[in-house]
Design a protein around this motif. Structure first.
Motif, short mmCIF file in Angstrom:
data_model
loop_
_atom_site.label_atom_id
_atom_site.label_comp_id
_atom_site.label_asym_id
_atom_site.label_seq_id
_atom_site.Cartn_x
_atom_site.Cartn_y
_atom_site.Cartn_z
N MET A 1 8.88 44.20 -5.21
CA MET A 1 7.68 43.74 -5.86
C MET A 1 6.69 43.34 -4.78
N SER A 2 5.45 43.74 -4.98
CA SER A 2 4.43 43.47 -3.99
C SER A 2 3.12 43.13 -4.70
N LEU A 3 2.46 42.10 -4.23
CA LEU A 3 1.15 41.69 -4.74
C LEU A 3 0.20 41.61 -3.57
N TRP A 4 -0.91 42.34 -3.68
CA TRP A 4 -1.95 42.30 -2.65
C TRP A 4 -3.11 41.46 -3.15
N LEU A 5 -3.53 40.50 -2.34
CA LEU A 5 -4.69 39.66 -2.65
C LEU A 5 -5.89 40.20 -1.89
N THR A 6 -6.95 40.50 -2.64
CA THR A 6 -8.17 41.03 -2.05
C THR A 6 -9.38 40.29 -2.61
N GLY A 7 -10.52 40.47 -1.98
CA GLY A 7 -11.75 39.85 -2.47
C GLY A 7 -11.59 38.35 -2.64
N GLU A 8 -12.16 37.84 -3.72
CA GLU A 8 -12.12 36.39 -3.97
C GLU A 8 -10.70 35.88 -4.25
N ALA A 9 -9.79 36.78 -4.63
CA ALA A 9 -8.40 36.37 -4.83
C ALA A 9 -7.74 35.98 -3.50
N SER A 10 -8.38 36.30 -2.39
CA SER A 10 -7.86 35.93 -1.07
C SER A 10 -7.59 34.43 -0.97
N TRP A 11 -8.42 33.64 -1.61
CA TRP A 11 -8.29 32.19 -1.54
C TRP A 11 -6.95 31.70 -2.10
N PHE A 12 -6.33 32.48 -2.98
CA PHE A 12 -5.06 32.05 -3.57
C PHE A 12 -3.89 32.14 -2.59
N ALA A 13 -4.12 32.66 -1.40
CA ALA A 13 -3.09 32.67 -0.36
C ALA A 13 -3.02 31.33 0.37
N LEU A 14 -3.99 30.46 0.11
CA LEU A 14 -4.04 29.17 0.78
C LEU A 14 -3.35 28.09 -0.04
N PRO A 15 -2.73 27.13 0.62
CA PRO A 15 -2.08 26.03 -0.10
C PRO A 15 -3.07 25.30 -1.01
N GLY A 16 -2.63 25.04 -2.23
CA GLY A 16 -3.41 24.26 -3.17
C GLY A 16 -4.46 25.01 -3.96
N ARG A 17 -4.83 26.21 -3.56
CA ARG A 17 -5.90 26.93 -4.24
C ARG A 17 -5.48 27.43 -5.62
N ALA A 18 -4.30 27.99 -5.74
CA ALA A 18 -3.84 28.46 -7.06
C ALA A 18 -3.66 27.28 -8.00
N GLU A 19 -3.29 26.15 -7.46
CA GLU A 19 -3.09 24.95 -8.27
C GLU A 19 -4.40 24.44 -8.87
N GLU A 20 -5.52 24.75 -8.24
CA GLU A 20 -6.84 24.34 -8.73
C GLU A 20 -7.37 25.25 -9.82
N PHE A 21 -6.81 26.44 -9.95
CA PHE A 21 -7.30 27.45 -10.89
C PHE A 21 -6.72 27.19 -12.28
N ASP A 22 -7.58 27.18 -13.28
CA ASP A 22 -7.13 26.95 -14.65
C ASP A 22 -7.71 28.04 -15.55
N LEU A 23 -6.84 28.73 -16.23
CA LEU A 23 -7.24 29.75 -17.20
C LEU A 23 -6.53 29.42 -18.50
N PRO A 24 -7.25 28.89 -19.48
CA PRO A 24 -6.62 28.50 -20.74
C PRO A 24 -5.82 29.65 -21.36
N GLN A 25 -4.71 29.29 -21.98
CA GLN A 25 -3.81 30.23 -22.66
C GLN A 25 -3.09 31.17 -21.69
N SER A 26 -3.02 30.79 -20.43
CA SER A 26 -2.35 31.61 -19.42
C SER A 26 -1.31 30.78 -18.69
N ALA A 27 -0.31 31.46 -18.16
CA ALA A 27 0.67 30.76 -17.31
C ALA A 27 -0.06 30.23 -16.07
#
Length: 85
Positions: A1-27
């Motif tokens: 399994m492989s996930l490539w982060l590109t563009g603005e999704a690049s920020w999710f490779a940093l500690p704490g960034r994914a934790e700040e993202f909230d999308l209602p009705q999503s995991a």
């Protein structure tokens, strides 16, 4: 399994960034990222990282920074499959 982060999704490779993202009705994004890290590989695009001043010292443990050659090698591997949602 492989996930490539590109563009603005690049920020999710940093500690704490994914934790700040909230999308209602999503995991929670961090749970999805951590599942990929546990069972596969997360790669941050070299050019995308450079454009944002992100270095290998900045990213989460287990995230690598790689470019087009690595992407092509993964995509052309004999056992490669793709699912894009």
């Amino acid at each position: 399994m492989s996930l490539w982060l590109t563009g603005e999704a690049s920020w999710f490779a940093l500690p704490g960034r994914a934790e700040e993202f909230d999308l209602p009705q999503s995991a929670p994004l961090q749970d999805l990222r951590d599942a990929v890290l546990a069972g596969g590989r997360v790669t941050l695009c070299t050019q995308c990282a450079a454009r944002r001043g992100i270095t290998a010292d900045d990213v989460l443990d287990g995230v690598r920074i790689a470019g087009a050659q690595t992407f092509v090698e993964e995509a052309l591997a004999d056992d490669a499959q793709a699912l894009v949602y």
